[in-house]
Write an enzyme that holds these catalytic residues in place. Sequence first.
Site, PDB file in Angstrom:
ATOM      1  N   MET A  30       2.425  -5.474  -5.506  1.00 39.86           N
ATOM      2  CA  MET A  30       3.551  -5.525  -5.420  1.00 39.86           C
ATOM      3  C   MET A  30       4.167  -6.110  -3.441  1.00 39.86           C
ATOM      4  O   MET A  30       5.017  -6.688  -3.632  1.00 39.86           O
ATOM      5  CB  MET A  30       4.823  -4.717  -5.419  1.00 39.86           C
ATOM      6  CG  MET A  30       4.850  -4.499  -6.852  1.00 39.86           C
ATOM      7  SD  MET A  30       6.486  -4.007  -7.487  1.00 39.86           S
ATOM      8  CE  MET A  30       6.507  -2.667  -6.734  1.00 39.86           C
ATOM      9  N   GLY A  31       2.283  -6.523  -2.965  1.00 41.33           N
ATOM     10  CA  GLY A  31       2.403  -6.986  -1.847  1.00 41.33           C
ATOM     11  C   GLY A  31       3.756  -5.663  -0.579  1.00 41.33           C
ATOM     12  O   GLY A  31       3.426  -4.612  -0.688  1.00 41.33           O
ATOM     13  N   HIS A  37      -3.494  -0.167   0.122  1.00 35.79           N
ATOM     14  CA  HIS A  37      -3.732  -1.346  -0.872  1.00 35.79           C
ATOM     15  C   HIS A  37      -4.822  -2.014  -0.252  1.00 35.79           C
ATOM     16  O   HIS A  37      -6.140  -2.608  -0.892  1.00 35.79           O
ATOM     17  CB  HIS A  37      -2.853  -2.598  -0.210  1.00 35.79           C
ATOM     18  CG  HIS A  37      -1.221  -1.753  -0.739  1.00 35.79           C
ATOM     19  ND1 HIS A  37       0.049  -2.206  -0.400  1.00 35.79           N
ATOM     20  CD2 HIS A  37      -0.502  -1.929  -1.883  1.00 35.79           C
ATOM     21  CE1 HIS A  37       0.693  -1.982  -0.979  1.00 35.79           C
ATOM     22  NE2 HIS A  37       0.477  -1.979  -2.511  1.00 35.79           N
ATOM     23  N   ASP A 152      -0.043   6.158  -7.219  1.00 32.57           N
ATOM     24  CA  ASP A 152       0.393   6.251  -8.825  1.00 32.57           C
ATOM     25  C   ASP A 152       0.359   6.821 -10.156  1.00 32.57           C
ATOM     26  O   ASP A 152      -0.170   6.091 -11.168  1.00 32.57           O
ATOM     27  CB  ASP A 152       1.071   4.363  -9.335  1.00 32.57           C
ATOM     28  CG  ASP A 152       1.854   3.852  -8.015  1.00 32.57           C
ATOM     29  OD1 ASP A 152       3.339   3.919  -7.676  1.00 32.57           O
ATOM     30  OD2 ASP A 152       1.172   3.948  -7.807  1.00 32.57           O
ATOM     31  N   SER A 188       4.997   1.034   0.725  1.00 34.38           N
ATOM     32  CA  SER A 188       5.649  -0.294   0.729  1.00 34.38           C
ATOM     33  C   SER A 188       7.188   0.203   1.529  1.00 34.38           C
ATOM     34  O   SER A 188       8.015  -0.297   2.173  1.00 34.38           O
ATOM     35  CB  SER A 188       5.471  -1.729  -0.236  1.00 34.38           C
ATOM     36  OG  SER A 188       4.289  -1.257  -0.445  1.00 34.38           O
ATOM     37  N   ARG A 189       7.739   0.868   0.870  1.00 31.33           N
ATOM     38  CA  ARG A 189       8.665   1.689   0.900  1.00 31.33           C
ATOM     39  C   ARG A 189       8.896   2.116   1.973  1.00 31.33           C
ATOM     40  O   ARG A 189      10.055   2.107   3.034  1.00 31.33           O
ATOM     41  CB  ARG A 189       9.889   2.783  -0.524  1.00 31.33           C
ATOM     42  CG  ARG A 189       9.583   1.721  -1.479  1.00 31.33           C
ATOM     43  CD  ARG A 189       9.826   2.162  -2.479  1.00 31.33           C
ATOM     44  NE  ARG A 189      10.648   1.687  -4.239  1.00 31.33           N
ATOM     45  CZ  ARG A 189       9.959   1.484  -5.023  1.00 31.33           C
ATOM     46  NH1 ARG A 189       8.064   1.948  -4.664  1.00 31.33           N
ATOM     47  NH2 ARG A 189      10.148   0.979  -5.987  1.00 31.33           N
TER      48      ARG A 189
HETATM   49  P1  AMP Z   1       2.037  -1.133  -5.408  1.00 32.30           P
HETATM   50  O1  AMP Z   1       2.083  -2.240  -4.481  1.00 32.30           O
HETATM   51  O2  AMP Z   1       3.166  -0.285  -4.630  1.00 32.30           O
HETATM   52  O3  AMP Z   1       2.679  -1.591  -6.060  1.00 32.30           O
HETATM   53  O4  AMP Z   1       0.826  -1.103  -5.376  1.00 32.30           O
HETATM   54  C1  AMP Z   1      -0.418  -2.104  -5.668  1.00 32.30           C
HETATM   55  C2  AMP Z   1      -1.458  -0.962  -5.319  1.00 32.30           C
HETATM   56  O5  AMP Z   1      -1.923  -0.157  -4.648  1.00 32.30           O
HETATM   57  C3  AMP Z   1      -1.303   0.322  -7.282  1.00 32.30           C
HETATM   58  O6  AMP Z   1      -2.437   0.420  -7.760  1.00 32.30           O
HETATM   59  C4  AMP Z   1      -1.323   1.415  -6.150  1.00 32.30           C
HETATM   60  O7  AMP Z   1      -1.413   2.702  -6.755  1.00 32.30           O
HETATM   61  C5  AMP Z   1      -2.203   1.064  -5.409  1.00 32.30           C
HETATM   62  N1  AMP Z   1      -0.855   2.136  -4.197  1.00 32.30           N
HETATM   63  C6  AMP Z   1      -0.381   2.295  -3.256  1.00 32.30           C
HETATM   64  N2  AMP Z   1      -0.424   3.128  -2.314  1.00 32.30           N
HETATM   65  C7  AMP Z   1      -1.089   2.734  -1.662  1.00 32.30           C
HETATM   66  C8  AMP Z   1      -1.982   4.181  -1.003  1.00 32.30           C
HETATM   67  N3  AMP Z   1      -1.129   4.538   0.277  1.00 32.30           N
HETATM   68  N4  AMP Z   1      -3.087   5.126  -1.266  1.00 32.30           N
HETATM   69  C9  AMP Z   1      -3.958   4.201  -2.420  1.00 32.30           C
HETATM   70  N5  AMP Z   1      -3.024   3.553  -3.374  1.00 32.30           N
HETATM   71  C10 AMP Z   1      -1.925   3.190  -2.499  1.00 32.30           C
END
Ligand code: AMP
Length: 281
Positions: A30-31, A37, A152, A188-189
Amino acid sequence: MEIIYDRKSLLNFRAKIRDSKRSFGFVPTMGALHAGHISLIDAAKENGDIVLCSIFVNPTQFNDPQDFKKYPSTIDHDLELLLQAGCDAVFIPSVEEMYPEGVDISFKIDLGILDQVLEAAHRPGHFNGVVQVVKILLESVMPDHLYLGTKDFQQVLVISKLVETMNWSIKIIPCTTVREKDGLAMSSRNVRLSRTQREIATEISKALFEIKDQSYKYPPELLTKSYIERLNLLPEVTVEYLELVDSHSLLPLITWNEKGNNLVVTAVKVGDVRLIDNLVF
Ligand code: AMP
């Protein structure tokens, strides 16, 4: 790096890869990208994949409109990070591109317990939204490998169920959580936390690691109860849930699994920023 905005160009890109006969890895996001990421992009590169990342903040998976509205967007920085990481292409669709008028968004699968516990219990409709968007993405992308972060945790199980239900030959590659130096799971938050909130947020991962260290000494329920109380005493902190469950069934642990598969998983609000984290041990 190729930048793709519409599904037609995405299908053309997909066809080119098919011709090249190389394996194809997909990293949906989600950027507001960070090192977590990028670790997924790195994993895909290490596997020798041609790598496509997608950036789409999916409105249908947000049960809280404020959370959606305040979701950070840093597209120029994201593109810079992806370029540096050697990502081959990025798909950045608009909402209209993903959900054109007439598209069927009533698609649902039976998620069973996955749609009743933990995140699902606290974010009604969230996983339906996840299933919808991931289905639309995967139908166009059809990767060999799909890279997902275990931060997640429940989402990995939900998407695995979708892939299994659809009978797609996509291999899911779960990737471990990347953390800040003080242990806070990258998210991201996190940029939405004030300096004080950021310091307080460290206590979330600390609690998880302490629970892991103290496991077997105390019954699971006693430990979670005590840490919920401790975290709730911190300023601006509200624990939505902190549970010890079996990492396969997601059912509460009555006693410790001696062979591992113990999952401690939490969602905590610091101010109005909702953070999630987990550990398997
Ligand atoms: P999101 O942008 O939050 O939807 O995350 C996109 C992908 O990145 C999802 O598969 C998340 O589980 C993964 N992700 C988010 N944060 C982390 C992190 N700290 N370490 C590893 N993968 C992550």
